[in-house]
Enzyme design. Sequence first.
Site, mmCIF file in Angstrom:
data_model
loop_
_atom_site.group_PDB
_atom_site.id
_atom_site.type_symbol
_atom_site.label_atom_id
_atom_site.label_comp_id
_atom_site.label_asym_id
_atom_site.label_seq_id
_atom_site.Cartn_x
_atom_site.Cartn_y
_atom_site.Cartn_z
ATOM 1 N N MET A 62 41.445 37.088 48.454
ATOM 2 C CA MET A 62 40.960 38.458 48.602
ATOM 3 C C MET A 62 42.033 39.335 47.967
ATOM 4 S SD MET A 62 38.447 40.229 49.559
ATOM 5 C CE MET A 62 37.422 39.515 50.836
ATOM 6 N N ASP A 63 41.637 40.178 47.028
ATOM 7 C CA ASP A 63 42.595 41.067 46.354
ATOM 8 C C ASP A 63 42.707 42.395 47.110
ATOM 9 O OD1 ASP A 63 42.882 39.107 44.475
ATOM 10 O OD2 ASP A 63 41.846 40.165 42.857
ATOM 11 N N GLY A 105 41.293 35.833 42.978
ATOM 12 C CA GLY A 105 41.786 34.448 42.902
ATOM 13 C C GLY A 105 41.408 33.909 41.530
ATOM 14 N N ALA A 141 38.310 31.544 41.491
ATOM 15 C CA ALA A 141 37.051 32.244 41.759
ATOM 16 C C ALA A 141 36.706 33.195 40.612
ATOM 17 C CB ALA A 141 37.151 33.005 43.077
ATOM 18 N N THR A 190 47.275 33.400 24.458
ATOM 19 C CA THR A 190 46.832 34.799 24.459
ATOM 20 C C THR A 190 48.072 35.678 24.392
ATOM 21 O OG1 THR A 190 46.705 34.627 26.866
ATOM 22 C CG2 THR A 190 44.656 34.400 25.681
ATOM 23 N N GLY A 221 48.124 39.239 24.390
ATOM 24 C CA GLY A 221 47.780 40.630 24.685
ATOM 25 C C GLY A 221 47.137 41.314 23.498
ATOM 26 N N ASP A 242 41.441 35.551 33.165
ATOM 27 C CA ASP A 242 40.384 34.734 33.778
ATOM 28 C C ASP A 242 39.078 34.904 33.008
ATOM 29 O OD1 ASP A 242 42.193 33.982 35.757
ATOM 30 O OD2 ASP A 242 41.724 35.750 36.963
ATOM 31 N N GLY A 282 38.433 46.076 38.572
ATOM 32 C CA GLY A 282 38.287 44.893 39.439
ATOM 33 C C GLY A 282 38.301 43.603 38.650
HETATM 34 O O1 RIB Z 1 44.215 36.626 37.555
HETATM 35 C C1 RIB Z 1 44.029 37.641 38.494
HETATM 36 C C2 RIB Z 1 44.068 37.067 39.889
HETATM 37 O O2 RIB Z 1 45.371 36.607 40.162
HETATM 38 C C3 RIB Z 1 43.759 38.061 40.991
HETATM 39 O O3 RIB Z 1 42.396 38.157 41.273
HETATM 40 C C4 RIB Z 1 44.604 37.552 42.146
HETATM 41 O O4 RIB Z 1 43.863 37.078 43.234
HETATM 42 C C5 RIB Z 1 45.511 36.475 41.560
HETATM 43 O O5 RIB Z 1 45.063 35.223 41.881
#
Ligand code: RIB
Length: 310
Positions: free
Chosen positions: A14-15, A41, A44, A221, A223, A253, A288
Amino acid sequence: MNKPNIVVIGSINMDLVTETERFPARGETVIGQKFRQVPGGKGANQAVAASRLGASVSLIGAIGDDSLGESLKSNLINEKIDIQGLHTIPNQASGIAQITVAEEDNSIIVIPGANAWFTPEMLVEHEELLAKADMIMLQLEIPLETVEKALDLAARHQVPVILNPAPAQELSAELLHKVTYLTPNETELALLSSTLLKNDYDFSTAVQSLLDQGVKQVITTRGSRGAFFYDKNRWELQRSFSVGVVDTTGAGDAFNGGLAVALAKRQPLHEAVRFASAVGALAVTKWGAQSGMPTESDVDQFLAERDDGR
Ligand code: RIB
């Protein structure tokens, strides 16, 4: 082709995100603008990215038996992710990440919680799922022995693996040897190759040292400088797309999710990296880690409209 089948093995957090105009200096207190609690995460996030891009996605990982775990689980279900591989760890808190978003960048502290209790034995229960995958995705927010077990199972069933080596940590040559696609950023590349990256020569030496250790492909990567990779005996650069940055959390991600989907569809590497770069670019235009992940049609439309990034 049918929907590509992707299995993500990784963290679920959970962020807890604060937005502020500038990062506080050490020992300083600043007044921020906003606080939000949203699912995150790396595991996820990558699963959500791939699912929104039209893949059939299973996530194998762990949550705690707390209210955060319940809401992380509902979020995965809403994102059409198969959670038969989701373990709830008794008497453990779910993972959280404390994130500061400022100055078109972010800083993150992760408290792994249940993610640290995701054992190789739990993973082995899902060997059948792994065997059927077109692509397996891994990161480094779960125990290293579970990552190693995943690589062994992938090798046994000849399933290609993307390892996104984040957060940065040293990895053995034995582990690297089992990786099909490694996707470090520059910090991770420097650590993995024990090279100080002062110039492009250092950069290519660092990549070469990972290739020498048996990684099949390294896609770095960098940037705003884009993504560098070595394909058909020559260096390639996929320039980054210029977009208005709202939040960079989860950009890596998004890139990895896009890369997995394109490669699982058997696209050539250069096309897959271009697609992944577009996914990463679109993700940073929204707030987000997961809420900003684009759909397949968003990416197709973006690529049709843009000829930068070439
Ligand atoms: O890559 C970004 C993620 O890194 C965030 O969502 C946080 O939870 C960390 O795992």
